[in-house]
Design a protein around this motif. Structure first.
Motif, PDB file in Angstrom:
ATOM      1  N   CYS A   1      32.199  70.470  90.417  1.00 24.02           N
ATOM      2  CA  CYS A   1      33.581  70.565  89.969  1.00 24.02           C
ATOM      3  C   CYS A   1      33.771  71.885  89.238  1.00 24.02           C
ATOM      4  O   CYS A   1      32.812  72.645  89.035  1.00 24.02           O
ATOM      5  N   GLU A   2      35.007  72.156  88.835  1.00 20.92           N
ATOM      6  CA  GLU A   2      35.336  73.403  88.158  1.00 20.92           C
ATOM      7  C   GLU A   2      36.268  73.110  86.986  1.00 20.92           C
ATOM      8  O   GLU A   2      37.208  72.318  87.102  1.00 20.92           O
ATOM      9  N   ILE A   3      35.985  73.723  85.837  1.00 23.17           N
ATOM     10  CA  ILE A   3      36.792  73.521  84.635  1.00 23.17           C
ATOM     11  C   ILE A   3      37.557  74.801  84.335  1.00 23.17           C
ATOM     12  O   ILE A   3      36.972  75.882  84.213  1.00 23.17           O
ATOM     13  N   GLU A   4      38.886  74.666  84.212  1.00 26.49           N
ATOM     14  CA  GLU A   4      39.725  75.804  83.849  1.00 26.49           C
ATOM     15  C   GLU A   4      39.946  75.777  82.337  1.00 26.49           C
ATOM     16  O   GLU A   4      40.432  74.785  81.781  1.00 26.49           O
ATOM     17  N   LEU A   5      39.592  76.855  81.688  1.00 29.25           N
ATOM     18  CA  LEU A   5      39.664  76.909  80.229  1.00 29.25           C
ATOM     19  C   LEU A   5      41.078  77.283  79.779  1.00 29.25           C
ATOM     20  O   LEU A   5      41.354  78.410  79.346  1.00 29.25           O
ATOM     21  N   THR A   6      41.976  76.311  79.881  1.00 29.88           N
ATOM     22  CA  THR A   6      43.288  76.497  79.281  1.00 29.88           C
ATOM     23  C   THR A   6      43.133  76.513  77.762  1.00 29.88           C
ATOM     24  O   THR A   6      42.047  76.257  77.218  1.00 29.88           O
ATOM     25  N   GLU A   7      44.205  76.781  77.054  1.00 30.35           N
ATOM     26  CA  GLU A   7      44.117  76.881  75.603  1.00 30.35           C
ATOM     27  C   GLU A   7      43.616  75.584  74.976  1.00 30.35           C
ATOM     28  O   GLU A   7      42.743  75.600  74.108  1.00 30.35           O
ATOM     29  N   ASN A   8      44.147  74.437  75.426  1.00 31.07           N
ATOM     30  CA  ASN A   8      43.728  73.146  74.864  1.00 31.07           C
ATOM     31  C   ASN A   8      42.287  72.817  75.229  1.00 31.07           C
ATOM     32  O   ASN A   8      41.529  72.296  74.397  1.00 31.07           O
ATOM     33  N   VAL A   9      41.917  73.101  76.475  1.00 30.61           N
ATOM     34  CA  VAL A   9      40.542  72.828  76.907  1.00 30.61           C
ATOM     35  C   VAL A   9      39.565  73.702  76.135  1.00 30.61           C
ATOM     36  O   VAL A   9      38.507  73.244  75.677  1.00 30.61           O
TER      37      VAL A   9
ATOM     38  N   LYS B   1      37.342  80.235  84.412  1.00 33.74           N
ATOM     39  CA  LYS B   1      36.967  78.994  85.081  1.00 33.74           C
ATOM     40  C   LYS B   1      35.451  78.873  85.086  1.00 33.74           C
ATOM     41  O   LYS B   1      34.749  79.855  85.328  1.00 33.74           O
ATOM     42  N   ILE B   2      34.978  77.656  84.807  1.00 34.78           N
ATOM     43  CA  ILE B   2      33.531  77.404  84.742  1.00 34.78           C
ATOM     44  C   ILE B   2      33.150  76.445  85.856  1.00 34.78           C
ATOM     45  O   ILE B   2      33.715  75.353  85.974  1.00 34.78           O
ATOM     46  N   SER B   3      32.211  76.869  86.683  1.00 33.02           N
ATOM     47  CA  SER B   3      31.715  76.024  87.771  1.00 33.02           C
ATOM     48  C   SER B   3      30.588  75.151  87.237  1.00 33.02           C
ATOM     49  O   SER B   3      29.554  75.662  86.799  1.00 33.02           O
ATOM     50  N   MET B   4      30.775  73.845  87.273  1.00 28.51           N
ATOM     51  CA  MET B   4      29.764  72.894  86.809  1.00 28.51           C
ATOM     52  C   MET B   4      28.867  72.531  87.985  1.00 28.51           C
ATOM     53  O   MET B   4      29.349  72.171  89.072  1.00 28.51           O
ATOM     54  N   THR B   5      27.555  72.617  87.763  1.00 32.05           N
ATOM     55  CA  THR B   5      26.604  72.373  88.835  1.00 32.05           C
ATOM     56  C   THR B   5      25.543  71.376  88.386  1.00 32.05           C
ATOM     57  O   THR B   5      25.356  71.139  87.188  1.00 32.05           O
ATOM     58  N   TYR B   6      24.864  70.800  89.363  1.00 30.98           N
ATOM     59  CA  TYR B   6      23.751  69.906  89.043  1.00 30.98           C
ATOM     60  C   TYR B   6      22.646  70.084  90.073  1.00 30.98           C
ATOM     61  O   TYR B   6      22.860  70.624  91.170  1.00 30.98           O
ATOM     62  N   GLN B   7      21.460  69.650  89.718  1.00 30.23           N
ATOM     63  CA  GLN B   7      20.289  69.788  90.567  1.00 30.23           C
ATOM     64  C   GLN B   7      19.386  68.587  90.319  1.00 30.23           C
ATOM     65  O   GLN B   7      19.211  68.143  89.183  1.00 30.23           O
ATOM     66  N   VAL B   8      18.821  68.020  91.381  1.00 31.72           N
ATOM     67  CA  VAL B   8      17.968  66.839  91.272  1.00 31.72           C
ATOM     68  C   VAL B   8      16.643  67.117  91.957  1.00 31.72           C
ATOM     69  O   VAL B   8      16.618  67.559  93.121  1.00 31.72           O
TER      70      VAL B   8
END
Length: 584
Positions: free
Chosen positions: A100-108, A183-190
């Motif tokens: 997923c991706e998180i957009e760093l708006t002011e509130n976030v 914008k921050i790309s959230m990643t995972y690895q298993v």
């Protein structure tokens, strides 16, 4: 035994549960493994927790799962399991993958900065194994301004053995600076790897053996045990020696005439034989508290035994669920002992006493939880108790505890409700003579709890640290031994205090014996205040209210248990000495 615990949790479950892999902990290749996101909150305030997605984290693309479960104990403890949306399959490695991706708006941006400033960390579960991670970190190395970084990669190393998950480790990596508008790309690895660890030992890595089995812990047990030997010896040698002298003096009555008796040869505890078994004031309250104390002692014993043999500390909410189940199932104990005592005291309003005894402790717990719940709702914390859980607890009180207490009361009144006092009670109460200040009941009450508190002082530190400082308490064998020690110490101390009271010709021993033993709780609560200010870094209204509210409940319950033990031991002692001496 294992089947009993499964049945116990099933009875207490108040949401529909579908048996799946997470319940039997057995998986086949490529079978679904659910990653549950639980809570997030400040590191130093363990009870101030919020749902994981109350922070603006984003979910993975997967939307459906095969099962969901939650027990009453989990709901009351603030366990808020939400599906992460990450696709994980048994023994299937997943290379680093964006979910997923998180957009760093002011509130976030402000939300994440606040979380990082306050050292927020989060908890997850994989096959009932807890996993912890930290939201981010603060970098003030440049000396001019503070930068905030968040970890965007979750690397899971999962160990398996014969189709079962035995180890889960999380590594947070790839930190990225928080910049408004980015914008921050959230990643995972298993990564799956075979492990030689047997399934039954998979929880051992979470247990801090070096802390709980420290030499000071063993020394405290030895010290308390020596205190028991000393007190039992004190009661056996000094007290019984004194009583033998009293018996010898009183039995001289056969060799003296009536004139010598009238001149007052008798004094001390024999003088109050006509008043010592007088019905106590506030008998409804005393009988209700004694019945509740019996109930708590029974619940404590059984829960410790179940936890020792069932390892309940390895399952979310299992101990609390067991406490609720055992408390409800053993409600006849409350009714039996409270109702029989009230009947022996000559009480007639037995239904009122039964209701008071059955609901006095649930009422105290509910009122305290209600106040804390309002604050939790205001803070939007996960500790807020769901309405369905409140209804479940109310149903248990009305439809299980009350009926079983009624049965116990009826049986107690008919089986053990007849007075069995060895002495007649005078019609007119005997005046209580003046005595030295240290023999007053109020002084005896406050001094009576010192030694019992000293016998459990060190164990209180380990229990408090476990509950308030992220350590899992697992040495329930120690707890059982301390439980037996504090009962023995309390009985011995209360008997000695009561003998001194009776010897000063004060027959008000019943409330005094109960309160002198119960005063242990006052010292425990004082210690909890010291622990809060000097051993923790807790802060904020919610955490402070939660701490002192539930520590007050803990202290009250301990006081009821100790008070009942002291009263029962003293009652047996008083009946023994007055049944042996010759009363004219």
């Amino acid at each position: 035994m294992r089947g009993f615990y499964v049945f116990l949790l099933a009875v207490l479950a108040h949401r529909t549960a579908v048996v799946g892999d997470e319940h039997d902990h057995k998986y086949k290749d490529k079978e679904e493994v659910v990653l549950w996101m639980n809570t997030v909150g400040p590191y130093h305030n363990r009870q101030e927790t919020y749902t994981y997605f109350s922070l603006p984290f984003c979910k993975g693309p997967k939307t459906t799962i095969s099962h969901y479960h939650e027990t009453l104990g989990e709901a009351l403890q603030g366990v808020e399991l939400e599906f992460s949306g990450l696709d994980i399959e048994f023994k299937e490695n997943v290379p680093q993958k964006q979910y997923c991706e998180i957009e760093l708006t002011e509130n976030v941006y402000k939300a994440f900065v606040y979380a990082i400033k306050n050292h927020y960390w989060y908890q997850m579960y994989v096959d009932d194994l807890p996993v912890w991670g930290i939201v981010g970190e603060v970098d003030a190395s440049n000396g001019r301004e503070v930068d905030y970084y968040m970890w965007r990669l979750k690397k899971f190393d999962i160990g398996y053995n014969d189709g079962q998950i035995v180890d889960v480790n999380l590594t947070s990596d790839a930190k990225v600076k928080l910049v408004p508008g980015d914008k921050i790309s959230m990643t995972y690895q298993v990564h799956w790897k075979p492990s030689p660890m047997p399934f039954r030992r998979r929880y051992e890595k979470y247990l801090d053996s070096s802390f709980f089995q420290h030499r000071i812990h063993w020394f405290s047990i030895f010290n308390s045990f020596m205190m028991v030997i000393f007190l039992v010896g004190l009661v056996s040698m000094i007290l019984m020696r004194t009583l033998r002298k009293d018996y010898a003096r009183y039995n001289k009555d056969d060799d003296v005439d009536d004139m010598e008796r009238d001149l007052g040869d008798e004094y001390g505890w024999k003088q109050v034989h006509g008043d010592v078994f007088r019905p106590v004031g506030n008998r409804i309250l005393l009988a209700s508290l004694i019945g509740t104390g019996y109930h708590l002692a029974t619940v404590t014993f059984f829960v410790i035994i179940f936890t020792i043999f069932g390892h309940l500390y390895t399952e979310r909410g299992s101990i609390l669920s067991t406490v609720i189940f055992v408390y409800a199932a053993t409600s006849p104990v409350n009714g039996y002992f409270g109702g029989s005592l009230y009947a022996r005291q000559g009480g007639q309003l037995w239904i009122k006493q039964m209701i008071c005894g059955a609901l006095v402790l649930p009422a105290m717990v509910s009122s305290t939880a209600l106040v804390i719940n309002f604050i939790a709702i205001y803070y939007h914390a996960s500790r807020a108790i769901p309405f369905t859980s409140v209804l479940a607890i109310l149903a248990i009180c009305l439809f299980i505890i009350l009926p079983l207490s009624l049965i116990g009361t009826i049986v107690g009144r008919n089986v053990a409700g007849q007075p069995d006092n060895p002495c007649r009670v005078n019609t007119v109460p005997r005046p209580i003579p003046e005595k030295k200040w240290f023999m007053e009941p109020i002084v005896i009450i406050f001094l009576g709890g010192v030694l019992p508190f000293g016998s459990i002082f060190i164990e209180m530190y380990f229990i408090f640290t476990s509950f308030w400082a992220y350590k899992i308490y697992f040495v329930y064998g120690f707890m059982l031994l301390v439980f037996a020690i504090v009962i023995t110490v309390t009985v011995c101390v209360t008997i000695v205090c009561t003998y001194f009271l009776l010897n000063s010709e004060d027959y008000r021993w019943q409330w005094t014996s109960f309160l002198s033993a119960a005063s242990t709780s006052i010292y425990v609560y004082f210690y909890s205040i010291y622990y809060f200010f000097f051993k923790t870094k807790m802060y904020g209204l919610f955490q402070t209210t939660f701490y002192f509210g539930y520590m007050a409940l803990f202290s009250i319950m301990l006081g009821l248990l100790c008070g009942t033990v002291g009263y029962v031991g003293t009652s047996m002692f008083v009946k023994k000495i007055y049944s042996t001496v010759k009363i004219d």
